[in-house]
Design a protein around this motif. Sequence first.
Motif, PDB file in Angstrom:
ATOM      1  N   PHE A 139      14.074   6.732  44.116  1.00  0.00           N
ATOM      2  CA  PHE A 139      12.718   6.202  44.205  1.00  0.00           C
ATOM      3  C   PHE A 139      12.210   5.842  42.815  1.00  0.00           C
ATOM      4  O   PHE A 139      12.265   6.664  41.897  1.00  0.00           O
ATOM      5  CB  PHE A 139      11.779   7.222  44.851  1.00  0.00           C
ATOM      6  N   VAL A 140      11.721   4.646  42.688  1.00  0.00           N
ATOM      7  CA  VAL A 140      11.183   4.173  41.418  1.00  0.00           C
ATOM      8  C   VAL A 140       9.657   4.210  41.509  1.00  0.00           C
ATOM      9  O   VAL A 140       9.066   3.607  42.412  1.00  0.00           O
ATOM     10  CB  VAL A 140      11.656   2.737  41.112  1.00  0.00           C
ATOM     11  N   ASP A 141       9.022   4.914  40.590  1.00  0.00           N
ATOM     12  CA  ASP A 141       7.566   5.068  40.612  1.00  0.00           C
ATOM     13  C   ASP A 141       6.893   3.740  40.275  1.00  0.00           C
ATOM     14  O   ASP A 141       7.009   3.233  39.157  1.00  0.00           O
ATOM     15  CB  ASP A 141       7.150   6.139  39.602  1.00  0.00           C
ATOM     16  N   THR A 142       6.194   3.176  41.254  1.00  0.00           N
ATOM     17  CA  THR A 142       5.478   1.910  41.036  1.00  0.00           C
ATOM     18  C   THR A 142       3.966   2.105  41.007  1.00  0.00           C
ATOM     19  O   THR A 142       3.214   1.125  40.942  1.00  0.00           O
ATOM     20  CB  THR A 142       5.817   0.892  42.154  1.00  0.00           C
ATOM     21  N   SER A 143       3.514   3.355  41.057  1.00  0.00           N
ATOM     22  CA  SER A 143       2.082   3.632  41.197  1.00  0.00           C
ATOM     23  C   SER A 143       1.262   3.149  40.008  1.00  0.00           C
ATOM     24  O   SER A 143       0.062   2.911  40.146  1.00  0.00           O
ATOM     25  CB  SER A 143       1.854   5.130  41.421  1.00  0.00           C
ATOM     26  N   GLU A 144       1.899   3.009  38.843  1.00  0.00           N
ATOM     27  CA  GLU A 144       1.183   2.503  37.667  1.00  0.00           C
ATOM     28  C   GLU A 144       1.503   1.033  37.413  1.00  0.00           C
ATOM     29  O   GLU A 144       1.177   0.506  36.348  1.00  0.00           O
ATOM     30  CB  GLU A 144       1.561   3.338  36.428  1.00  0.00           C
ATOM     31  N   ASN A 145       2.116   0.385  38.393  1.00  0.00           N
ATOM     32  CA  ASN A 145       2.556  -0.998  38.198  1.00  0.00           C
ATOM     33  C   ASN A 145       2.134  -1.874  39.375  1.00  0.00           C
ATOM     34  O   ASN A 145       2.900  -2.730  39.816  1.00  0.00           O
ATOM     35  CB  ASN A 145       4.083  -1.028  38.032  1.00  0.00           C
ATOM     36  N   GLN A 146       0.931  -1.615  39.887  1.00  0.00           N
ATOM     37  CA  GLN A 146       0.394  -2.352  41.039  1.00  0.00           C
ATOM     38  C   GLN A 146       1.294  -2.216  42.261  1.00  0.00           C
ATOM     39  O   GLN A 146       1.306  -3.088  43.126  1.00  0.00           O
ATOM     40  CB  GLN A 146       0.174  -3.831  40.698  1.00  0.00           C
ATOM     41  N   PHE A 147       2.053  -1.136  42.318  1.00  0.00           N
ATOM     42  CA  PHE A 147       2.962  -0.844  43.434  1.00  0.00           C
ATOM     43  C   PHE A 147       4.028  -1.925  43.611  1.00  0.00           C
ATOM     44  O   PHE A 147       4.470  -2.178  44.732  1.00  0.00           O
ATOM     45  CB  PHE A 147       2.181  -0.630  44.732  1.00  0.00           C
ATOM     46  N   LYS A 148       4.453  -2.516  42.513  1.00  0.00           N
ATOM     47  CA  LYS A 148       5.474  -3.560  42.577  1.00  0.00           C
ATOM     48  C   LYS A 148       6.748  -3.108  41.873  1.00  0.00           C
ATOM     49  O   LYS A 148       6.696  -2.564  40.763  1.00  0.00           O
ATOM     50  CB  LYS A 148       4.964  -4.853  41.942  1.00  0.00           C
ATOM     51  N   LEU A 149       7.876  -3.338  42.516  1.00  0.00           N
ATOM     52  CA  LEU A 149       9.176  -3.031  41.914  1.00  0.00           C
ATOM     53  C   LEU A 149       9.599  -4.242  41.086  1.00  0.00           C
ATOM     54  O   LEU A 149      10.216  -5.177  41.594  1.00  0.00           O
ATOM     55  CB  LEU A 149      10.210  -2.728  43.000  1.00  0.00           C
ATOM     56  N   THR A 162      24.560   2.467  40.946  1.00  0.00           N
ATOM     57  CA  THR A 162      23.636   1.660  41.745  1.00  0.00           C
ATOM     58  C   THR A 162      24.400   0.582  42.497  1.00  0.00           C
ATOM     59  O   THR A 162      25.104  -0.230  41.897  1.00  0.00           O
ATOM     60  CB  THR A 162      22.561   1.003  40.856  1.00  0.00           C
ATOM     61  N   LYS A 163      24.273   0.577  43.802  1.00  0.00           N
ATOM     62  CA  LYS A 163      24.963  -0.405  44.636  1.00  0.00           C
ATOM     63  C   LYS A 163      24.000  -1.442  45.206  1.00  0.00           C
ATOM     64  O   LYS A 163      24.382  -2.592  45.414  1.00  0.00           O
ATOM     65  CB  LYS A 163      25.691   0.304  45.780  1.00  0.00           C
ATOM     66  N   ALA A 164      22.762  -1.022  45.457  1.00  0.00           N
ATOM     67  CA  ALA A 164      21.838  -1.938  46.135  1.00  0.00           C
ATOM     68  C   ALA A 164      20.397  -1.621  45.747  1.00  0.00           C
ATOM     69  O   ALA A 164      20.080  -0.532  45.267  1.00  0.00           O
ATOM     70  CB  ALA A 164      22.004  -1.842  47.653  1.00  0.00           C
ATOM     71  N   ILE A 165      19.550  -2.607  45.982  1.00  0.00           N
ATOM     72  CA  ILE A 165      18.108  -2.498  45.764  1.00  0.00           C
ATOM     73  C   ILE A 165      17.427  -2.914  47.062  1.00  0.00           C
ATOM     74  O   ILE A 165      17.833  -3.895  47.692  1.00  0.00           O
ATOM     75  CB  ILE A 165      17.644  -3.421  44.624  1.00  0.00           C
ATOM     76  N   ILE A 166      16.412  -2.169  47.469  1.00  0.00           N
ATOM     77  CA  ILE A 166      15.612  -2.571  48.625  1.00  0.00           C
ATOM     78  C   ILE A 166      14.289  -3.122  48.116  1.00  0.00           C
ATOM     79  O   ILE A 166      13.577  -2.466  47.345  1.00  0.00           O
ATOM     80  CB  ILE A 166      15.383  -1.403  49.595  1.00  0.00           C
ATOM     81  N   LEU A 167      13.974  -4.333  48.528  1.00  0.00           N
ATOM     82  CA  LEU A 167      12.767  -5.021  48.089  1.00  0.00           C
ATOM     83  C   LEU A 167      11.913  -5.323  49.321  1.00  0.00           C
ATOM     84  O   LEU A 167      12.086  -6.353  49.973  1.00  0.00           O
ATOM     85  CB  LEU A 167      13.149  -6.316  47.357  1.00  0.00           C
ATOM     86  N   PRO A 168      10.984  -4.432  49.665  1.00  0.00           N
ATOM     87  CA  PRO A 168      10.227  -4.579  50.914  1.00  0.00           C
ATOM     88  C   PRO A 168       8.807  -5.112  50.680  1.00  0.00           C
ATOM     89  O   PRO A 168       7.849  -4.351  50.549  1.00  0.00           O
ATOM     90  CB  PRO A 168      10.184  -3.147  51.439  1.00  0.00           C
ATOM     91  N   TYR A 169       8.689  -6.429  50.632  1.00  0.00           N
ATOM     92  CA  TYR A 169       7.380  -7.032  50.385  1.00  0.00           C
ATOM     93  C   TYR A 169       7.139  -8.190  51.341  1.00  0.00           C
ATOM     94  O   TYR A 169       8.061  -8.965  51.575  1.00  0.00           O
ATOM     95  CB  TYR A 169       7.285  -7.513  48.931  1.00  0.00           C
ATOM     96  N   PRO A 170       5.882  -8.327  51.866  1.00  0.00           N
ATOM     97  CA  PRO A 170       4.724  -7.464  51.686  1.00  0.00           C
ATOM     98  C   PRO A 170       5.032  -6.016  52.051  1.00  0.00           C
ATOM     99  O   PRO A 170       5.829  -5.748  52.939  1.00  0.00           O
ATOM    100  CB  PRO A 170       3.678  -8.059  52.617  1.00  0.00           C
ATOM    101  N   SER A 171       4.346  -5.112  51.367  1.00  0.00           N
ATOM    102  CA  SER A 171       4.714  -3.700  51.396  1.00  0.00           C
ATOM    103  C   SER A 171       3.995  -2.916  52.478  1.00  0.00           C
ATOM    104  O   SER A 171       2.805  -3.082  52.713  1.00  0.00           O
ATOM    105  CB  SER A 171       4.393  -3.076  50.034  1.00  0.00           C
ATOM    106  N   ASN A 172       4.759  -2.057  53.103  1.00  0.00           N
ATOM    107  CA  ASN A 172       4.231  -0.948  53.869  1.00  0.00           C
ATOM    108  C   ASN A 172       4.559   0.293  53.031  1.00  0.00           C
ATOM    109  O   ASN A 172       5.749   0.576  52.828  1.00  0.00           O
ATOM    110  CB  ASN A 172       4.932  -0.850  55.231  1.00  0.00           C
ATOM    111  N   LEU A 195      25.399  -6.223  42.272  1.00  0.00           N
ATOM    112  CA  LEU A 195      24.520  -5.433  43.128  1.00  0.00           C
ATOM    113  C   LEU A 195      24.111  -6.256  44.336  1.00  0.00           C
ATOM    114  O   LEU A 195      24.052  -7.484  44.280  1.00  0.00           O
ATOM    115  CB  LEU A 195      23.239  -5.051  42.376  1.00  0.00           C
ATOM    116  N   PHE A 196      23.800  -5.551  45.417  1.00  0.00           N
ATOM    117  CA  PHE A 196      23.192  -6.193  46.577  1.00  0.00           C
ATOM    118  C   PHE A 196      21.682  -5.975  46.534  1.00  0.00           C
ATOM    119  O   PHE A 196      21.200  -4.982  45.982  1.00  0.00           O
ATOM    120  CB  PHE A 196      23.739  -5.601  47.880  1.00  0.00           C
ATOM    121  N   LEU A 197      20.967  -6.895  47.145  1.00  0.00           N
ATOM    122  CA  LEU A 197      19.528  -6.738  47.311  1.00  0.00           C
ATOM    123  C   LEU A 197      19.166  -6.985  48.764  1.00  0.00           C
ATOM    124  O   LEU A 197      19.493  -8.030  49.322  1.00  0.00           O
ATOM    125  CB  LEU A 197      18.751  -7.695  46.397  1.00  0.00           C
ATOM    126  N   LEU A 198      18.521  -5.989  49.387  1.00  0.00           N
ATOM    127  CA  LEU A 198      18.039  -6.124  50.764  1.00  0.00           C
ATOM    128  C   LEU A 198      16.556  -6.457  50.713  1.00  0.00           C
ATOM    129  O   LEU A 198      15.741  -5.637  50.270  1.00  0.00           O
ATOM    130  CB  LEU A 198      18.233  -4.824  51.557  1.00  0.00           C
TER     131      LEU A 198
END
Length: 384
Positions: A139-149, A162-172, A195-198
């Motif tokens: 888990f990457v802390d995004t709370s100080e970065n407008q909740f953006k990875l 690191t094999k993959a990144i999950i990019l879930p936007y718009p965010s829940n 790397l893969f990106l989902l």
Amino acid sequence: MENLINSKVKDIEISGIRRFFNMVSHYEDVISLTIGQPDFPTPDHIKQAGIQAIQDNQTSYTHNAGLLSLRKAIEHHVSTTYQLSYRAEEEIIVTVGASQALDITLRTIIQPGDEVLLPGPVYPGYEPLIRLAGATPVFVDTSENQFKLTSDLIEANLTNRTKAIILPYPSNPTGVTMTEDELKAIAETLKKHQLFLLADEIYSELVYEQKHTSIATFQEIHDQVIVINGVSKSHSMTGWRIGYLLAPAWLSRHILKVHQYNVSCATSISQYAALEALTRGSEDSKKMREAYKQRRSYVTRRLQEMGLEFAQPDGAFYIFLRFPLKGKSTMDRAIQLVEEAGIALVPGDAFSEYGKGYMRLSYAYSMKTLEKGLDRLEKFHLTS
């Protein structure tokens, strides 16, 4: 006999959202703004397409990847709406909701010992799938970065596992989304690594001020990106369970093997309903989006008047608001809201430790419900 159960299964828990929902369900006279469930019925013409499929005896297996007509409709939809180029015959798989698409993708690309980056706070459904596939969620802390990875955060958290990144936007749960420039920077980072990106884009139809941009538009990372989407949120079809994934042909053929042995194919009747949604239902999603936009304006105004801080939501139908804990845990504070104010919000730490001190409010409810719920929240906030 329980000691014989797969230890990975024993170690995972029911979603914190559902656990809290179930915990408070026995309370009387509670306004619940907890579940991300569209409050609109499935549009009539879509329901009729499902009924017609039954009457026409379209009740047998389809192609493992889904009806070709539906895959072609998806091809056309993502091309005209998001400028994505995926071939129906080789690069699109119809799935049992977006969740199954995520599961079969992770089981295809992940091996034991791998790590998967994801933003925190984040929808709690990803972590168990990552662990069941044998990998470790990071888990990457995004709370100080407008909740953006962002690309910088990704670079700072990459390891040789690191094999993959999950990019879930718009965010829940936050409702924030990414700009084209922010996605371009991530694409520049991604192409430097194997790397893969989902990209979980299930809320892509619910973006308000700006048009949704998919990271898959950057062709230089085409072979690294898997896009997950579906009709659950866009057409209020959560129970029909139709999602889809987009991936390059060389990868799709491997994901399809996992999909085949997992479910054979998505439900035929639901596929015909989804075909109707994607060919003749564009106005449905626009009407729902406009209603959510009006609700968002109302809720954000009320919260601002209360002096509560929150991330400005660009999409989806959630607001992630900072809530004074007054010496309590986030869960205890949420229970106090239920018991003393008669309103239920999801405690933010259901979305990882980085949600501590926040509450998720869903505005996928009628204006009448929102008004009543916010009146109770305001009274509690002013007096507690």
